[in-house]
Write a protein that holds these residues in place. Structure first.
Motif, PDB file in Angstrom:
ATOM      1  N   UNK A 114      -0.405  -0.960  -9.985  1.00 60.41           N
ATOM      2  CA  UNK A 114       0.750  -1.839  -9.181  1.00 60.41           C
ATOM      3  C   UNK A 114       0.637  -3.569  -9.188  1.00 60.41           C
ATOM      4  N   UNK A 115       1.769  -4.282  -9.976  1.00 59.82           N
ATOM      5  CA  UNK A 115       1.917  -5.261 -10.027  1.00 59.82           C
ATOM      6  C   UNK A 115       1.800  -6.120  -8.543  1.00 59.82           C
ATOM      7  N   UNK A 116       1.611  -6.795  -9.301  1.00 60.94           N
ATOM      8  CA  UNK A 116       1.962  -7.822  -7.399  1.00 60.94           C
ATOM      9  C   UNK A 116       0.994  -8.007  -6.155  1.00 60.94           C
ATOM     10  N   UNK A 117       1.213  -9.253  -5.722  1.00 60.19           N
ATOM     11  CA  UNK A 117       0.038  -9.841  -4.251  1.00 60.19           C
ATOM     12  C   UNK A 117       0.169  -8.686  -3.477  1.00 60.19           C
ATOM     13  N   UNK A 118      -1.264  -7.928  -3.470  1.00 56.69           N
ATOM     14  CA  UNK A 118      -1.135  -7.120  -2.036  1.00 56.69           C
ATOM     15  C   UNK A 118      -1.524  -7.805  -1.169  1.00 56.69           C
ATOM     16  N   UNK A 119      -0.769  -7.219   0.358  1.00 54.85           N
ATOM     17  CA  UNK A 119      -1.037  -8.106   1.378  1.00 54.85           C
ATOM     18  C   UNK A 119      -0.925  -7.000   2.198  1.00 54.85           C
ATOM     19  N   UNK A 120      -1.693  -6.902   3.515  1.00 50.68           N
ATOM     20  CA  UNK A 120      -1.660  -5.791   4.683  1.00 50.68           C
ATOM     21  C   UNK A 120      -0.565  -6.835   5.481  1.00 50.68           C
ATOM     22  N   UNK A 121       0.001  -4.397   5.847  1.00 50.19           N
ATOM     23  CA  UNK A 121       0.586  -4.768   6.159  1.00 50.19           C
ATOM     24  C   UNK A 121       0.231  -3.391   7.793  1.00 50.19           C
ATOM     25  N   UNK A 122      -0.837  -3.124   7.915  1.00 47.93           N
ATOM     26  CA  UNK A 122      -1.403  -2.854   9.006  1.00 47.93           C
ATOM     27  C   UNK A 122      -2.615  -2.348   8.760  1.00 47.93           C
ATOM     28  N   UNK A 123      -3.583  -1.748   9.521  1.00 51.35           N
ATOM     29  CA  UNK A 123      -4.974  -1.432   9.495  1.00 51.35           C
ATOM     30  C   UNK A 123      -5.140  -1.061   7.759  1.00 51.35           C
ATOM     31  N   UNK A 124      -4.218   0.081   7.821  1.00 50.17           N
ATOM     32  CA  UNK A 124      -4.056   0.775   6.411  1.00 50.17           C
ATOM     33  C   UNK A 124      -3.388   0.790   5.327  1.00 50.17           C
ATOM     34  N   UNK A 125      -2.606  -0.531   5.293  1.00 48.25           N
ATOM     35  CA  UNK A 125      -0.990  -0.781   4.565  1.00 48.25           C
ATOM     36  C   UNK A 125      -1.152  -1.487   3.784  1.00 48.25           C
ATOM     37  N   UNK A 126      -0.487  -1.354   2.422  1.00 52.64           N
ATOM     38  CA  UNK A 126      -0.453  -2.458   1.440  1.00 52.64           C
ATOM     39  C   UNK A 126       0.848  -2.954   1.101  1.00 52.64           C
ATOM     40  N   UNK A 127       1.054  -3.180   1.131  1.00 53.93           N
ATOM     41  CA  UNK A 127       2.520  -4.232   0.697  1.00 53.93           C
ATOM     42  C   UNK A 127       2.510  -4.794  -0.429  1.00 53.93           C
ATOM     43  N   UNK A 128       3.410  -4.243  -1.586  1.00 54.87           N
ATOM     44  CA  UNK A 128       3.173  -5.036  -2.947  1.00 54.87           C
ATOM     45  C   UNK A 128       4.677  -5.337  -3.396  1.00 54.87           C
ATOM     46  N   UNK A 129       5.366  -6.531  -3.175  1.00 51.73           N
ATOM     47  CA  UNK A 129       6.113  -6.848  -3.482  1.00 51.73           C
ATOM     48  C   UNK A 129       7.222  -5.818  -2.725  1.00 51.73           C
TER      49      UNK A 129
END
Length: 470
Positions: A114-129
């Motif tokens: 995946x390409x993009x900036x990773x951001x946590x959205x929870x303890x085990x969840x990553x948002x990329x775009x």
């Protein structure tokens, strides 16, 4: 709640540097599902913008230095010089193949990229775009970035990754900071022929290396036109009408005023005119955009807090390695590699028994010549041990150095008199970056100074000088 844009993996890896690459690929080879997220080009800083391409440039500086020193002695050369466009072209022979093949090497192992900036959205969840990734485990290997500079005109300052892509080197260059980047690249630029200034807030550069050897290196470097301004700081960088950069420099308690670069260096203020200003004032963990609080991942200005297994101290499903981890260890590729090896074993081990085995970690600044260190400094050794033997000598006139045509070398070895154990070793000069590994090996396996002295090394070599040092 899962949506059509949600994907689940055994492991999500953020970053593609040395540690991240090892963790993702070894995990995929074990049969687990892996996702990798990268905000920039696949390949990581070390391979594309750091240690590997940098070494090409410092090799050029070292070669010029050795040729100049040997000219008329070992051989005769006709005005050797660095051709900057050709140097850049050669450097790209090492970086472009990585950039072109790195992502494909992940996909061949079944890793989803995946390409993009990773951001946590929870303890085990990553948002990329608009994509949501959920992982049983998450590994963070985002490395470090240049420290923010609170300087007027910071937009005129060039970072090291841009420096490494410059097609031409201008005649006047100023470096901010006295760490690895500034000291290594300033030597390259000076050997190229540009005028170099280096401004450091500390009294001397390379504060993590032995001060006596650094002083020797600074004196030698000054012979090649590098001007050191210690205990000073850059107040502003302003672009003049002709495109030149006016860099306002002051010492503590001094008031910055307009001057010219001929002002005495002991003055409290100066304005230095440069064509290029390079950021070499340190790096910080690259974690600001990760939204770590959303995952309850404890962190501080030194990085993400981890236990001995490189597991987050506050979120047991998150592991960390490399320059973004707060371990109090040098931020070096070998350290990151060792952490990655431990993480691969610890990811699915709830007992947490796997931890890195660092041993004594050698450090090298690829200046010209190199300066290297392993173990305790003289100051720390005297603080921690009652009876230490400090062996220090300028070895510029030793035969091994002179036969190479070089004129700058020295060492400092610190030994505990009670046990004969080596507490620290510090080297400057030809092959210092290689010889320091002998001391690291001796310290890791608890060899004494007498053990080293009794070892027969091939002669004549720089390694054989170790017997004289201990």
């Amino acid at each position: 709640m899962k949506t059509a844009n949600t994907k689940t993996f055994d492991l999500i890896v953020i970053g593609t540097g040395p540690a991240a690459s090892t963790v993702s690929k070894k995990t995929a080879e074990s049969g687990r599902s892996v996702a990798v997220v990268e905000a920039r080009d696949y390949g990581g800083t070390c391979a594309l913008r750091g240690c590997n391409p940098k070494k090409v440039y410092t090799n050029a500086s070292d070669l010029i230095d050795r040729v100049w020193g040997a000219n008329g002695k070992l051989a005769t050369f006709n005005e050797p010089s660095i051709d900057w466009p050709e140097l850049l072209k050669f450097k790209r022979e090492f970086t472009e193949p990585v950039r072109e093949s790195s992502e494909g090497s992940y996909r061949k192992l079944g890793i989803e990229t995946f390409h993009g900036t990773a951001r946590f959205a929870g303890p085990t969840t990553i948002q990329v775009g608009d994509q949501t990734l959920v992982g049983q485990r998450i590994f963070i290997g985002t490395g470090a970035i240049p420290a923010p500079l609170d300087i007027e005109g910071a937009e005129h300052i060039t970072h090291s990754d841009t420096f490494l892509e410059l097609e031409h080197m201008p005649p006047r260059v100023l470096f901010i900071g006295g760490g690895y980047i500034s000291m290594e690249f300033s030597n390259v630029v000076a050997r190229y022929g540009s005028r170099v200034s280096l401004v450091d807030q500390h009294p001397r550069p390379l504060k993590h290396f032995d001060p006596d050897l650094v002083d020797q290196l600074v004196k030698y470097s000054a012979n090649f036109g590098i001007e050191f301004l210690g205990s000073s700081q850059v107040e502003a960088v302003r672009q003049s009408a002709d495109g030149a950069l006016e860099v306002v420099v002051r010492k503590p308690n001094g008031q910055p005023q307009r001057s010219d670069s001929t002002k005495n260096a002991s003055s409290s203020w100066r304005t230095i005119v440069a064509d290029l200003v390079v950021h070499g004032a340190g790096r910080v963990p690259n974690i600001a955009k990760l939204n770590l609080d959303a995952a309850d991942v404890r962190h501080n200005k030194r990085g993400i807090e981890v236990d001995q297994s490189m597991r987050s101290t506050s979120n047991p499903r998150v592991f960390v390695g490399g320059d973004c981890a707060d371990t109090q260890l040098p931020r070096l590729t070998p350290v990151a590699n060792e952490q990655a090896r431990a993480v691969v074993k610890a990811l699915w081990d709830e007992a947490g028994e796997h931890k890195p085995d660092y041993g004594a970690v050698p450090q090298v600044a690829f200046t010209t010549p190199c300066v290297a260190a392993v173990g305790l400094s003289e100051l720390h050794a005297r603080e921690q041990f009652e009876d230490v033997d400090v062996r220090h000598e300028d070895t510029s006139d030793w035969g091994s150095v002179r036969k190479s045509g070089q004129t700058c070398a020295g060492y400092k070895v610190i030994i505990d008199r009670r046990t004969d154990r080596i507490l620290g070793a510090h080297l400057l000069g030809p092959a210092a970056e290689e010889t320091i590994n002998l001391f690291a090996l001796a310290m890791k396996f608890d060899l004494t100074a007498s053990d080293l002295k009794s070892t027969l090394f091939a002669f004549p070599t720089f390694a054989s000088d170790v017997r004289r040092m201990v």
